[in-house]
Design an enzyme around this catalytic site. Structure first.
Site, short mmCIF file in Angstrom:
data_model
loop_
_atom_site.label_atom_id
_atom_site.label_comp_id
_atom_site.label_asym_id
_atom_site.label_seq_id
_atom_site.Cartn_x
_atom_site.Cartn_y
_atom_site.Cartn_z
N GLY A 65 1.29 -12.73 5.22
CA GLY A 65 0.82 -11.72 6.17
C GLY A 65 1.90 -11.00 6.95
O GLY A 65 1.66 -10.56 8.08
N ASP A 87 -3.29 -1.03 -9.51
CA ASP A 87 -1.99 -0.41 -9.16
C ASP A 87 -1.82 1.00 -9.70
O ASP A 87 -0.70 1.46 -9.94
CB ASP A 87 -0.81 -1.30 -9.65
CG ASP A 87 -0.78 -2.64 -8.96
OD1 ASP A 87 -1.25 -2.73 -7.81
OD2 ASP A 87 -0.31 -3.62 -9.56
N HIS A 109 2.38 -2.10 -2.89
CA HIS A 109 2.88 -2.76 -4.09
C HIS A 109 4.41 -2.76 -4.07
O HIS A 109 5.02 -1.73 -3.76
CB HIS A 109 2.36 -2.04 -5.35
CG HIS A 109 2.79 -2.72 -6.60
ND1 HIS A 109 2.16 -3.85 -7.08
CD2 HIS A 109 3.82 -2.46 -7.44
CE1 HIS A 109 2.78 -4.24 -8.18
NE2 HIS A 109 3.79 -3.42 -8.42
N LEU A 133 -9.94 -6.05 -7.55
CA LEU A 133 -11.19 -5.57 -6.96
C LEU A 133 -12.13 -5.09 -8.05
O LEU A 133 -11.71 -4.48 -9.03
CB LEU A 133 -10.92 -4.40 -6.00
CG LEU A 133 -9.91 -4.60 -4.88
CD1 LEU A 133 -10.02 -3.44 -3.89
CD2 LEU A 133 -10.08 -5.92 -4.17
N ASN A 159 3.07 -8.06 6.21
CA ASN A 159 2.60 -6.67 6.34
C ASN A 159 1.52 -6.56 7.41
O ASN A 159 1.50 -5.60 8.19
CB ASN A 159 2.10 -6.13 5.00
CG ASN A 159 3.25 -5.66 4.13
OD1 ASN A 159 3.85 -4.63 4.40
ND2 ASN A 159 3.58 -6.45 3.11
N GLU A 163 8.57 -2.16 3.18
CA GLU A 163 7.10 -2.23 3.21
C GLU A 163 6.61 -2.17 4.65
O GLU A 163 5.65 -1.48 4.99
CB GLU A 163 6.60 -3.53 2.57
CG GLU A 163 6.90 -3.64 1.08
CD GLU A 163 6.25 -4.86 0.46
OE1 GLU A 163 5.20 -5.33 0.94
OE2 GLU A 163 6.80 -5.36 -0.55
N ARG A 213 -6.36 -10.56 -5.21
CA ARG A 213 -7.58 -10.52 -6.03
C ARG A 213 -7.74 -9.13 -6.61
O ARG A 213 -7.49 -8.14 -5.91
CB ARG A 213 -8.83 -10.82 -5.17
CG ARG A 213 -8.83 -12.12 -4.44
CD ARG A 213 -8.93 -13.32 -5.34
NE ARG A 213 -10.06 -13.25 -6.25
CZ ARG A 213 -10.14 -13.94 -7.38
NH1 ARG A 213 -9.15 -14.74 -7.75
NH2 ARG A 213 -11.20 -13.84 -8.16
C1 GRF Z 1 4.12 -7.90 -0.56
O1 GRF Z 1 5.28 -7.96 -1.35
C2 GRF Z 1 3.21 -6.80 -1.04
O2 GRF Z 1 3.90 -5.72 -1.59
C3 GRF Z 1 2.42 -7.49 -2.10
O3 GRF Z 1 2.21 -8.80 -1.61
C4 GRF Z 1 3.23 -9.13 -0.69
C5 GRF Z 1 2.55 -9.48 0.60
O4 GRF Z 1 3.41 -10.02 1.54
N1 GRF Z 1 1.21 -6.77 -2.36
P1 GRF Z 1 2.87 -10.37 3.00
O5 GRF Z 1 1.71 -11.35 2.83
O6 GRF Z 1 2.45 -9.10 3.66
O7 GRF Z 1 4.04 -11.03 3.68
#
Ligand code: GRF
Length: 219
Positions: free
Chosen positions: A15, A148, A112, A96, A17, A177, A94
């Site tokens: 988590g 994607d 991604h 979708l 992000n 990100e 997952r």
């Molecule tokens: C990230 O690398 C994102 O691009 C991918 O899953 C990872 C999630 O990381 N979809 P976090 O759980 O946000 O640390």
């Protein structure tokens, strides 16, 4: 000032992000309110992060559902019950089904860890290292029914070095990100994103031709 957009954030893991989005909301860089954080795994550290910020959480174990569609229907119900407008996939591991994609058409974003359409699917960072590309990065896109492949909203580019591993490149990408995901959501909150065919048009963008990168450098 943009209106406040109601978010439902779906996670499966650490988590970071989610954390970047929480931080951007708290710093008032993002006009959004997180209505619910849903994880398909009870042990996702992202749930701890959400609770630290007093955000509502839910765990929905996909293994307890007879089909992908039944799981997605339960997700739709949770999200609609909280009046979620935009669904944010933040490390949600997952695939979708159309049940979720249709219920939130052009209202689901994903991040991604590659420059899509290169290196879709799992381990985008390792795919880039193994291929030997000079640049990789990350992509925020709207989600459609193909994994994607939805319309691209924003991308960030990082260099790839010969000594890179999946982990070192992954860490370089992850930093970016955390910058672009809140930005993509803010553009949505400002009503500046329009999906036209497979393109996302961003209203009010100045055309800037300066970001040209060459690696290794020409000098
Ligand atoms: C990230 O690398 C994102 O691009 C991918 O899953 C990872 C999630 O990381 N979809 P976090 O759980 O946000 O640390």
């Amino acid at each position: 000032m943009a209106r406040q957009v109601s978010l439902g954030v779906l996670i499966s893991g650490s988590g970071t992000n989610l954390q970047a989005i929480i931080d951007a909301v708290e710093a008032k860089r993002l006009d959004a309110a997180i209505r619910v954080v849903v994880s398909n795994r009870a042990d996702a550290y992202g749930l701890v992060r959400a609770k630290k910020h007093n955000l509502p959480t839910k765990t929905l174990d996909h293994k307890k559902f007879p089909s992908r569609e039944a799981f997605d229907q339960a997700l739709v119900e949770i999200l609609q019950a909280r009046s979620v407008e935009l669904v944010v996939l933040a490390g949600f591991m997952r695939l979708l089904s159309p049940v979720l994609v249709k219920a939130f058409s052009n209202r689901i974003m994903n991040i991604h860890p590659s420059l899509l359409p290169s290196f879709p699917g799992l381990h985008g960072q390792k795919q880039a290292v193994d291929y030997g590309v000079r640049f990789s990065g990350c992509t925020v896109h709207f989600v459609n029914e193909e994994c994607d492949q939805g319309p691209v909203i924003i991308q960030a580019i990082v260099p790839v070095f010969p000594e890179d591993t999946e982990e070192s490149l992954g860490a370089r990408i992850l930093k970016q990100e955390h910058r672009i995901y809140p930005r993509a959501i803010q553009l949505y909150a400002e009503g500046r994103l329009r999906v036209v065919g497979r393109k996302v048009l961003v209203d009010g963008l100045e055309k800037d031709e300066s970001p040209v990168l060459v690696h290794p450098p020409l000098r």
